[in-house]
Every structure is written in structure tokens, then in C-alpha cells.
Design a protein around this motif. Structure first.
Motif, mmCIF file in Angstrom:
data_model
loop_
_atom_site.group_PDB
_atom_site.id
_atom_site.type_symbol
_atom_site.label_atom_id
_atom_site.label_comp_id
_atom_site.label_asym_id
_atom_site.label_seq_id
_atom_site.Cartn_x
_atom_site.Cartn_y
_atom_site.Cartn_z
ATOM 1 N N PHE A 59 36.966 44.906 45.541
ATOM 2 C CA PHE A 59 37.957 44.096 46.161
ATOM 3 C C PHE A 59 38.202 42.838 45.221
ATOM 4 O O PHE A 59 39.143 42.177 44.860
ATOM 5 N N THR A 60 36.990 42.275 44.455
ATOM 6 C CA THR A 60 36.778 41.055 43.972
ATOM 7 C C THR A 60 37.583 41.454 42.318
ATOM 8 O O THR A 60 38.338 40.818 42.024
ATOM 9 N N ALA A 61 37.026 42.722 41.755
ATOM 10 C CA ALA A 61 37.696 42.969 40.593
ATOM 11 C C ALA A 61 39.037 43.350 40.508
ATOM 12 O O ALA A 61 39.911 43.063 39.713
ATOM 13 N N LEU A 62 39.548 43.812 41.770
ATOM 14 C CA LEU A 62 41.025 44.126 41.840
ATOM 15 C C LEU A 62 42.143 42.922 42.023
ATOM 16 O O LEU A 62 43.150 43.196 41.736
ATOM 17 N N ILE A 227 52.438 31.315 45.760
ATOM 18 C CA ILE A 227 52.937 32.611 45.931
ATOM 19 C C ILE A 227 51.946 33.475 45.721
ATOM 20 O O ILE A 227 51.496 34.219 46.546
ATOM 21 N N GLY A 228 51.128 33.651 44.511
ATOM 22 C CA GLY A 228 50.321 34.818 44.260
ATOM 23 C C GLY A 228 49.003 34.728 45.026
ATOM 24 O O GLY A 228 48.506 35.694 45.710
ATOM 25 N N PRO A 229 48.327 33.550 45.253
ATOM 26 C CA PRO A 229 47.080 33.633 46.212
ATOM 27 C C PRO A 229 47.446 33.956 47.635
ATOM 28 O O PRO A 229 46.800 34.305 48.305
ATOM 29 N N VAL A 230 48.579 33.627 47.895
ATOM 30 C CA VAL A 230 49.068 33.726 49.344
ATOM 31 C C VAL A 230 49.361 35.310 49.555
ATOM 32 O O VAL A 230 49.057 35.971 50.726
ATOM 33 N N THR A 250 36.635 34.995 46.283
ATOM 34 C CA THR A 250 37.597 36.032 45.346
ATOM 35 C C THR A 250 39.069 35.370 45.479
ATOM 36 O O THR A 250 39.654 35.339 44.536
ATOM 37 N N ILE A 251 39.446 34.982 46.701
ATOM 38 C CA ILE A 251 40.846 34.434 46.695
ATOM 39 C C ILE A 251 41.003 33.035 46.331
ATOM 40 O O ILE A 251 42.022 32.727 45.647
ATOM 41 N N PHE A 252 39.758 32.285 46.387
ATOM 42 C CA PHE A 252 39.724 31.050 45.618
ATOM 43 C C PHE A 252 39.953 31.100 44.338
ATOM 44 O O PHE A 252 40.736 30.348 43.632
#
Length: 301
Positions: A59-62, A227-230, A250-252
Motif C-alpha cells: 500500500f505504501t508503494a502503490l 485533492i490528491g491526498p484527499v 504513507t498518506i503524509f
């Protein structure tokens, strides 16, 4: 926060070198060439060699692939709807779709989450952002710069991209122990990415051209910083119901400023250089204000 200070100093140094006329106007091309052919390959070989890879890193890589894929669709269709030039759409796809997960992301992770979580940042950068740039990024740059390349030509550009070659070499060399001298040399070469890349951006930064770029800047930075991180947050936190510090980090990373190396590739393909330099020159300082907000939000998960 020494790394943050370094980012600001190098950006200002490039700007001052242009204003004082001490360096020739061809300086950015020279600096960019060194970063692409020397600094980035060294970083890939160094960091991938000791990278711990397991099923939990998927999930981190994706994350970077999701961010760029969604960004490509967003910028392509919005750009066509409002009649943006092809080169501008390509610049937005590259610089708005890829985050600065390395020399902005890593010091920010250390500042807000601690050194223990730097490994997640390296995974997000090397297996995510870096590989996405080396494949999708080169593909986008080729399509939007000329649009005339055949699939074979585009594949050739990806395969011959020096950082991509270094990435393949890094995976091949993983079982081979590096002598201390090799590690030291690679680290010193990799450390040149930040000062050279940011000096290049600073050298090309011209705030007088901001007037004609406001709408495009708002679109690009609006996607990259909000928008992207949301979208990544909605997918990971609510749809997939993932939790834990690794997911927070990862989201950060998804909320980082635009990627300098993607900007270098965009400018190398003549994809709206004024927009690219302003995306980087404004996006990086602006992220110093938005990232604390993201860190505070993510702590509740």
C-alpha cells in the motif's frame, strides 16, 4: 529542521546566482543533467540495496501510482475542457501528479513522526514515486512533448532513462554486500540531489511571470496539496479501512510538495517551463504550511 533550511537556502542560492549574473544562462541544463545521470542513479542504488521488502509495503508503494494515475486523468480531462495547451497538461501531469517524497518528504517525516518511520518514506519514494517517474513519468513526458513516439520509442526512452537503469541494477545487486567505501561514495553522490536540483529551480524562478499562471498554478497545486491526498485518504482510511502509523506516514507522503525531479524531466521535454518552476518554487514553501495540517488530521487515525 536542518534539511528544511537546506531546501530554502539552495532555492535562494539559485535565484541569486541568476540575478547576479555569476553563472551562465545554460546553468539549469547542466545541473539537471548531473542530477539525472549521476545523483539520482547513485541514490537508487544506495537506498534500494538495503531496503526491507515485505507484503506490508504494497500500500505504501502503490500510493504514488494511485496519485499519479488519478492526477493524469484529472489534468487530462480538465485541461481539455478548459483548452489548456498540450505542454501545460503534460507539465501538470508530471509535477502535479508526483510528490517530493524524498528530500522534502524524509525530513518532514523525521520532524513529525520520528526517525523510526523513515523506512516507510524510503519505500514510498523508491518503490512508489521513483519508479512511477521512471516509467509513467517518462511516458507522459514523451506523449505530451511530441505525441509522435511509437510504443517502441517510448519503451526505449524508459529503458534508457539513467535512474530507471540504476533502479534495475540496484535490485540485481541486492544480494551483493557493498564495501564501506562504495556506500560512502554513493551517499555523497546522492546527497547532491537536493542542492543541485533546488539551485536549478531557483535559477529559473521568475516571479514576474506569475500573473499569467495563477489559474494553472491553482489547478496544479490544488491537486497536489489537497485533492490528491484527499483521494488517497478516502481510499486507504474509509474504503479499505487501513489504520496505523505506517498508513499515516504513507498518506503524509502523498501530501508532499511537487517533485523536483519530475520538474526537471518536464523542463527537459520543454513542458511549460515557467509553470513548472513556479509550481516548485511556490509549492515547496507552501507545503511547509499545509503539511502540519495533514499531520494533525492523520493523528486521529
Amino acid at each position: 529542521m536542518a534539511n528544511i533550511a537546506l531546501l530554502i537556502i539552495c532555492l535562494l542560492a539559485g535565484l541569486l546566482l541568476r540575478l547576479t549574473g555569476r553563472f551562465p544562462q545554460t546553468t539549469p541544463s547542466t545541473l539537471n543533467g548531473f542530477v539525472i545521470h549521476i545523483s539520482l542513479p547513485a541514490a537508487a542504488i544506495l537506498h534500494v540495496h538495503n531496503l526491507a521488502i515485505s507484503s506490508s509495503v504494497v500500500f505504501t508503494a502503490l500510493m504514488a501510482w494511485i496519485l499519479m494515475g488519478a492526477g493524469w486523468l484529472f489534468f487530462h480531462y480538465l485541461g481539455r475542457a478548459i483548452s489548456l495547451p498540450k505542454s501545460t497538461i503534460g507539465a501538470l501531469v508530471l509535477v502535479g501528479g508526483l510528490g517530493n517524497t524524498s528530500f522534502v518528504g524524509l525530513p518532514m517525516i523525521e520532524a513529525y513522526y520520528g526517525r523510526d518511520w523513515l523506512g516507510i518514506g524510503i519505500l514510498a519514494d523508491q518503490l512508489g514515486t521513483f519508479m512511477a517517474l521512471s516509467t509513467l513519468g517518462i511516458l507522459a513526458a514523451t506523449i505530451y512533448s511530441s505525441g509522435e513516439a511509437s510504443p517502441r520509442q517510448m519503451l526505449r526512452k524508459i529503458v534508457l532513462f539513467p535512474p530507471f537503469q540504476a533502479l534495475l541494477l540496484a535490485f540485481i545487486l541486492r544480494p551483493v554486500p557493498f564495501p564501506d567505501m562504495v556506500t560512502v561514495v554513493l551517499k555523497k553522490l546522492a546527497d547532491t540531489i537536493t542542492p543541485l536540483a533546488l539551485a536549478s529551480v531557483g535559477f529559473q524562478l521568475r516571479f514576474t511571470s506569475l500573473e499569467g499562471l495563477k489559474a494553472r498554478l491553482a489547478i496544479g497545486l490544488g491537486y497536489k496539496l489537497l485533492i490528491g491526498p484527499v483521494l488517497v485518504s478516502l481510499l486507504y482510511l474509509w474504503i479499505l479501512n487501513l489504520r496505523g502509523t505506517a498508513i499515516q506516514v504513507t498518506i503524509f507522503e502523498a501530501a508532499m510538495a511537487p517533485m523536483i525531479t519530475a520538474g526537471i524531466i518536464a523542463m527537459d521535454h520543454d513542458l511549460d517551463p515557467p509553470l513548472v518552476t513556479m509550481m516548485l518554487g511556490i509549492g515547496i514553501p507552501l507545503s511547509f504550511l499545509t503539511l502540519p495540517v495533514w499531520a494533525h488530521f492523520l493523528r486521529s487515525f
